[in-house]
Design an enzyme around this catalytic site. Sequence first.
Site, mmCIF file in Angstrom:
data_model
loop_
_atom_site.group_PDB
_atom_site.id
_atom_site.type_symbol
_atom_site.label_atom_id
_atom_site.label_comp_id
_atom_site.label_asym_id
_atom_site.label_seq_id
_atom_site.Cartn_x
_atom_site.Cartn_y
_atom_site.Cartn_z
ATOM 1 N NE ARG A 261 -3.688 -2.382 2.301
ATOM 2 C CZ ARG A 261 -4.645 -2.653 3.180
ATOM 3 N NH1 ARG A 261 -4.941 -1.760 4.120
ATOM 4 N NH2 ARG A 261 -5.313 -3.794 3.125
ATOM 5 C CD GLU A 348 -8.533 -1.344 10.454
ATOM 6 O OE1 GLU A 348 -8.528 -2.161 9.521
ATOM 7 O OE2 GLU A 348 -8.491 -0.101 10.281
ATOM 8 C CB SER A 351 -11.806 -4.205 8.335
ATOM 9 O OG SER A 351 -11.488 -2.995 8.963
ATOM 10 N NE ARG A 389 -2.441 -1.782 11.311
ATOM 11 C CZ ARG A 389 -3.271 -0.760 11.113
ATOM 12 N NH1 ARG A 389 -4.418 -0.693 11.785
ATOM 13 N NH2 ARG A 389 -2.973 0.195 10.247
#
Length: 424
Positions: A261, A348, A351, A389
């Site tokens: 990304r 986060e 998702s 994460r």
Amino acid sequence: MIDLKLVRNETDFVKEKLATRGVEAAEIDELLAVDQKRRDLIVKSETMKATRNQVSDEISQLKRNKEDASDKINQMKQVSADIKAMDEQLTEIAEEVHDKASRLPNIPNDNVPVGLTEDGSVELRKWGEIPSFDFKPKSHWEIGEALGILDFERGAKVSGSRFLYYIGQGARLERAIYNFFLDENEKAGFTEVLPPYMVNSASMFGTGQFPKFTEDVYSLKEADETLIPTAEVPLVNYYRDDVIDTEKLPVKFTALTPAFRSEAGSAGRDTRGLIRLHQFNKVEMVQFTKPEQSWDALEKMTNHAEDLLKQLGLAHHVITLTTSDMSFTAAMTHDLEVWLPFQDKYREISSCSNCTDFQARRAHIQYRDENGKLQYVHTLNGSGLAVGRTVAAILENYQNADGTVNIPEVLQPYMGGQTKIVKE
């Protein structure tokens, strides 16, 4: 892709729902105006083609009667030229309709909280105790660098900012985490897939990244190839332009891949650590279901991702995102946010989204219902989980005063029985 028939037939409803996602009514009016122009041209074209057929029959009759057909032939030449010009115009207008429709987001479910910002997300539940320390907790990058298991400096030297090296026990911890995720996903009925890491533009369009978010990805300049921003893209496109056997539904895929990304627009945000990288590993879950199965599937997939965090002993909560904060393709999104002690807040880590038939329309993925009629499947996707994460959460939540880090019990078998990360 939004259903154009729905836009035509229930315009006020569509305007009202998409307004909650920041779409101006004028965008929908422009789409409908171009679509009406296309439909009017189709009528004219069909009328002219009927005329051409009639003139052709008259020419044949004149020739059979050995009569002069030159006037009719000239008339047909003109009609044919007009039809060709109109068909070219139709092609251009159809492309314009398709482009305008492809830039409209999915219609949000009625249960999604309305909001034009991320504020207003609804907390569904919370799990685990926030850890307390008798020392000031350090950040995961401080811990990782001190232990010699994360090297951001050399990552920046070799590739640039937001890249890193995992070293020794750091690399082993990351591998332990994603192997644990894959094993648990397999137990939950997901079939593991090793997909391509580069996809073409048709695939990026199918899952909704193109044309709206081309600036967010890494594309190869000399080829129609893009490095995947998520495994969702190759997994969903596995069935692009296919009719799935009804007996196979629901289809459940999982994959470990890197995600690439550009993080366009994120300047100044999470510039340190593992939260916002240009390249990171993620275990993805994707499902194809019948429409009546998809909402139950969303809850089950969210619960499964949450169970991974529970097994790791990481405090977290589950929220439903607002209409404008969820992804372009989603009709509803549940985010799992894990507690990070150094930041003193939830961040986060997963998702889970139900995209209803939005991606299936773009990618032409269908099945046959009980009457044999072709219908669009519903697609769902979810992180199970973002690996980097998770590393960050483990380093911060399981840190000790002496700089070592305890390894969650469920990961110890994946690390050869090791119970603690220490500086080598």
